[in-house]
Design a protein around this motif. Structure first.
Motif, PDB file in Angstrom:
ATOM      1  N   ALA A 155       0.832  -1.211   0.000  1.00 18.65           N
ATOM      2  CA  ALA A 155       0.000   0.000   0.000  1.00 18.65           C
ATOM      3  C   ALA A 155       0.863   1.257   0.000  1.00 18.65           C
ATOM      4  N   VAL A 156       1.900   1.279   0.834  1.00 16.67           N
ATOM      5  CA  VAL A 156       2.805   2.428   0.867  1.00 16.67           C
ATOM      6  C   VAL A 156       3.497   2.607  -0.478  1.00 16.67           C
ATOM      7  N   GLY A 157       4.006   1.507  -1.034  1.00 16.40           N
ATOM      8  CA  GLY A 157       4.663   1.591  -2.335  1.00 16.40           C
ATOM      9  C   GLY A 157       3.726   2.050  -3.424  1.00 16.40           C
ATOM     10  N   ALA A 158       2.463   1.639  -3.355  1.00 21.73           N
ATOM     11  CA  ALA A 158       1.485   2.049  -4.362  1.00 21.73           C
ATOM     12  C   ALA A 158       1.273   3.559  -4.335  1.00 21.73           C
ATOM     13  N   LEU A 159       1.104   4.120  -3.149  1.00 22.53           N
ATOM     14  CA  LEU A 159       0.914   5.568  -3.048  1.00 22.53           C
ATOM     15  C   LEU A 159       2.132   6.323  -3.563  1.00 22.53           C
ATOM     16  N   VAL A 160       3.311   5.859  -3.205  1.00 20.02           N
ATOM     17  CA  VAL A 160       4.540   6.518  -3.649  1.00 20.02           C
ATOM     18  C   VAL A 160       4.685   6.420  -5.161  1.00 20.02           C
ATOM     19  N   CYS A 161       4.478   5.235  -5.700  1.00 18.98           N
ATOM     20  CA  CYS A 161       4.677   5.009  -7.126  1.00 18.98           C
ATOM     21  C   CYS A 161       3.711   5.831  -7.978  1.00 18.98           C
ATOM     22  N   VAL A 162       2.431   5.773  -7.647  1.00 16.38           N
ATOM     23  CA  VAL A 162       1.430   6.495  -8.460  1.00 16.38           C
ATOM     24  C   VAL A 162       1.650   8.000  -8.357  1.00 16.38           C
ATOM     25  N   GLY A 163       1.907   8.509  -7.146  1.00 14.81           N
ATOM     26  CA  GLY A 163       2.128   9.942  -6.987  1.00 14.81           C
ATOM     27  C   GLY A 163       3.360  10.422  -7.729  1.00 14.81           C
ATOM     28  N   CYS A 164       4.452   9.697  -7.629  1.00 15.40           N
ATOM     29  CA  CYS A 164       5.683  10.104  -8.312  1.00 15.40           C
ATOM     30  C   CYS A 164       5.555   9.953  -9.822  1.00 15.40           C
ATOM     31  N   PHE A 165       4.793   8.960 -10.281  1.00 16.03           N
ATOM     32  CA  PHE A 165       4.558   8.811 -11.717  1.00 16.03           C
ATOM     33  C   PHE A 165       3.848  10.047 -12.267  1.00 16.03           C
ATOM     34  N   LEU A 178      11.254  10.522 -10.812  1.00 15.31           N
ATOM     35  CA  LEU A 178      11.604   9.267 -11.472  1.00 15.31           C
ATOM     36  C   LEU A 178      12.125   8.250 -10.468  1.00 15.31           C
ATOM     37  N   TRP A 179      12.975   8.703  -9.553  1.00 18.30           N
ATOM     38  CA  TRP A 179      13.467   7.812  -8.511  1.00 18.30           C
ATOM     39  C   TRP A 179      12.317   7.308  -7.637  1.00 18.30           C
ATOM     40  N   GLY A 180      11.391   8.208  -7.307  1.00 20.29           N
ATOM     41  CA  GLY A 180      10.248   7.809  -6.493  1.00 20.29           C
ATOM     42  C   GLY A 180       9.373   6.792  -7.194  1.00 20.29           C
ATOM     43  N   THR A 181       9.172   6.982  -8.499  1.00 17.90           N
ATOM     44  CA  THR A 181       8.387   6.015  -9.270  1.00 17.90           C
ATOM     45  C   THR A 181       9.027   4.637  -9.216  1.00 17.90           C
ATOM     46  N   GLY A 182      10.335   4.595  -9.464  1.00 24.28           N
ATOM     47  CA  GLY A 182      11.034   3.315  -9.446  1.00 24.28           C
ATOM     48  C   GLY A 182      11.078   2.680  -8.076  1.00 24.28           C
ATOM     49  N   LEU A 183      11.338   3.485  -7.045  1.00 27.22           N
ATOM     50  CA  LEU A 183      11.432   2.931  -5.696  1.00 27.22           C
ATOM     51  C   LEU A 183      10.079   2.442  -5.187  1.00 27.22           C
ATOM     52  N   GLY A 184       9.010   3.187  -5.501  1.00 26.01           N
ATOM     53  CA  GLY A 184       7.675   2.729  -5.100  1.00 26.01           C
ATOM     54  C   GLY A 184       7.318   1.411  -5.765  1.00 26.01           C
ATOM     55  N   ALA A 185       7.623   1.295  -7.060  1.00 23.72           N
ATOM     56  CA  ALA A 185       7.361   0.043  -7.766  1.00 23.72           C
ATOM     57  C   ALA A 185       8.222  -1.084  -7.206  1.00 23.72           C
ATOM     58  N   ALA A 186       9.488  -0.777  -6.908  1.00 30.67           N
ATOM     59  CA  ALA A 186      10.390  -1.798  -6.372  1.00 30.67           C
ATOM     60  C   ALA A 186       9.928  -2.285  -5.007  1.00 30.67           C
TER      61      ALA A 186
END
Length: 501
Positions: A155-165, A178-186
């Motif tokens: 859930a935390v990664g999802a919020l980070v990934c979608v927001g940074c995307f 871009l780093w946030g998108t990758g780290l959230g997905a990772a």
């Protein structure tokens, strides 16, 4: 100052791109309300979920991979090692459950703060603070926040990934986004690779199929994060599970066979505090307990209508699209339910829901506004009361079952079954961890031994089998000494313990 995306409050307009995504703005938003929500979340876990509560079944599997307290439990195909690595800073040197719970509670609070802060500027801070409070006060969020389980971190990664995307697409602090998108997905893929794919599916479709969203760097950041997070899981599939296809197939089989199966009713039954509803039979919880589940999509839809009218639909649309795909496998493709499976859905939907509620209580409404504010406040108060009541009952029931495992482990020690040792039979995985033994099974999802192998082990170390009262032990243990311990029978290998009448 850090550049942020600023989305206007209802009734105002700000420049935006041609596809409706807000342009970057330098006006910062406050982080104090978000920090207070995150701190309250961590504190509530420590006060309400009791750090001393023992580890659950799945937790013992994850923790045993890095803990010196007990041999590593069998690691079945669907599992990923993200949780084991997450708990390693504590579990690798301490067997204290309380210390591990405190560590995870604080870490989950920090994770919630970071995830909310990513959205600062995309939504007003008061909306984000309310969204965080709504998500953090669900009984399932509070219950699993301090646990060694993967779903809160998805859930935390999802919020980070979608927001940074979204930020990366709008060009806001491009490198950080871009780093946030990758780290959230990772992070998602590190915890549960299939869930990561389901959550990011709308982002992948958008980045490939929508001309205005075809930007190589956000897409590569997203794909790179997914691959980086899932790399160990994929490599392990070939080294230990017979290949990626075999691991996916085994994972589906262990989960009952993924396919079209409407599990909405199962999820409803689990809302009353059933941490695992398998098989999911019995009556539905009280309508008072399940009412919020039916109200949630209605308020989320209202949030979308508000966003469209305010000409800022993209963030809300993307949140709801990713929330929908996150929930699809657990609502329509699995034959059982666990409330934790839907944590990513709840986290993503919380922001549109909070946006709608803030609009309802702040938009001009004439004489009817006080009535509306009162109704919203009363609804939230009742919702909180229900969540905390379910949480209290769930914690009490769970603590009781974990205590039972600890009692059985203590009885095993009294009978001479001490490390190095092995345990088979009923609930052998958690009991073995509590006792410091390895868990063995000749059949089922955790099969990792043969009867001949267990018999050979019994010649060099204590081995025991746990059954239900009056249950029939496996053939290799029928001549072993039998003992009654509470609500289980224990059969101890020859030479350890003594036969009872």
């Amino acid at each position: 100052m850090a550049k942020t995306l600023n989305v206007p409050l209802i009734g105002t307009r700000r420049p935006r791109s041609s596809d409706g995504t807000p342009h970057a703005s330098r006006r910062p938003g406050g982080s104090v309300p978000l920090a207070l929500v995150a701190a309250g979340f961590a504190l509530a876990q420590l006060l309400l979920v009791h750090p001393g509560t023992g580890l659950g079944w799945d937790e013992t599997v994850y923790v045993s991979q890095v803990s010196p307290h007990a041999p590593a439990a069998f690691f079945s195909a669907p599992r990923a090692r993200g949780v084991s690595l997450l708990v390693a800073p504590v579990a690798s040197w301490s067997s204290s459950t309380a210390l591990l719970r405190v560590y995870l509670a604080l870490l989950s609070g920090l994770g919630l703060f970071v995830a909310l802060r990513v959205w600062r500027g995309l939504f007003p801070v008061r909306v984000l603070a309310l969204a965080g409070a709504l998500f953090a006060t669900l009984w399932v969020t509070l219950f699993y926040g301090p646990q060694a389980m993967p779903n809160h971190w998805v859930a935390v990664g999802a919020l980070v990934c979608v927001g940074c995307f979204l930020r990366a697409h709008a060009g806001d602090r491009a490198r950080a986004a871009l780093w946030g998108t990758g780290l959230g997905a990772a992070l998602m893929a590190w915890m549960r690779p299939p869930d990561a794919v389901w959550v990011t599916l709308p982002l992948l479709v958008l980045a490939v199929a929508a001309p205005r969203w075809r930007r190589a760097r956000p897409l590569f950041a997203l794909l790179g994060g997914l691959l980086a997070g899932a790399a160990e899981w994929i490599i392990e599939a070939y080294t230990a599970y017979g290949g990626l296809g075999r691991r996916l197939s085994d994972g589906s089989r262990i989960q009952g066979g993924l396919g079209w199966n409407i599990a909405v009713g199962d999820q409803l039954r689990s809302l009353g505090g059933r941490v695992l509803c398998r098989p999911c039979t019995g009556g539905m919880p009280s309508p008072v307990v399940t009412a919020w589940w039916f109200v949630l999509p209605l308020i989320a839809a209202l949030g979308l209508v508000i966003a469209v009218r305010a000409r800022r639909p993209v963030p809300t649309l993307l949140l709801l699209a990713c929330a929908t795909t996150a929930g699809v496998p657990y609502l329509f493709m699995i034959g059982y339910a666990a409330p934790r499976f839907l944590l990513p859905l709840y986290a993503l939907a919380a922001i549109p829901v909070a946006d709608a509620l803030v609009h309802l209580v702040t938009a001009p409404g004439g004489r009817g506004r006080p009535v509306l504010v009162t109704l919203v406040a009363a609804g939230l108060a009742g919702h909180l009361a229900v969540q905390f009541a379910v949480l209290e009952a769930t914690v009490r029931r769970t603590a009781g079952s974990h205590h039972g495992w600890a009692v059985t482990a203590a009885e095993l020690h009294r009978l001479g079954v001490r490390p190095p040792c092995a345990l088979a039979g009923r609930q052998s995985v958690p009991i073995a961890f509590y006792a410091g033994c390895s868990s063995v099974a000749t059949s089922g999802h955790n099969a990792n031994a043969t009867a001949a192998g267990i018999t050979r082990s019994a010649r060099r170390m204590p081995v025991a089998v746990v059954t239900a009262p009056g249950g029939e032990p496996p053939g290799y243990a029928r001549a072993w000494a039998s003992h009654r311990a509470g609500d289980v029978d224990i059969y101890v290998s020859s030479g350890v313990g003594s036969r009872t009448p």
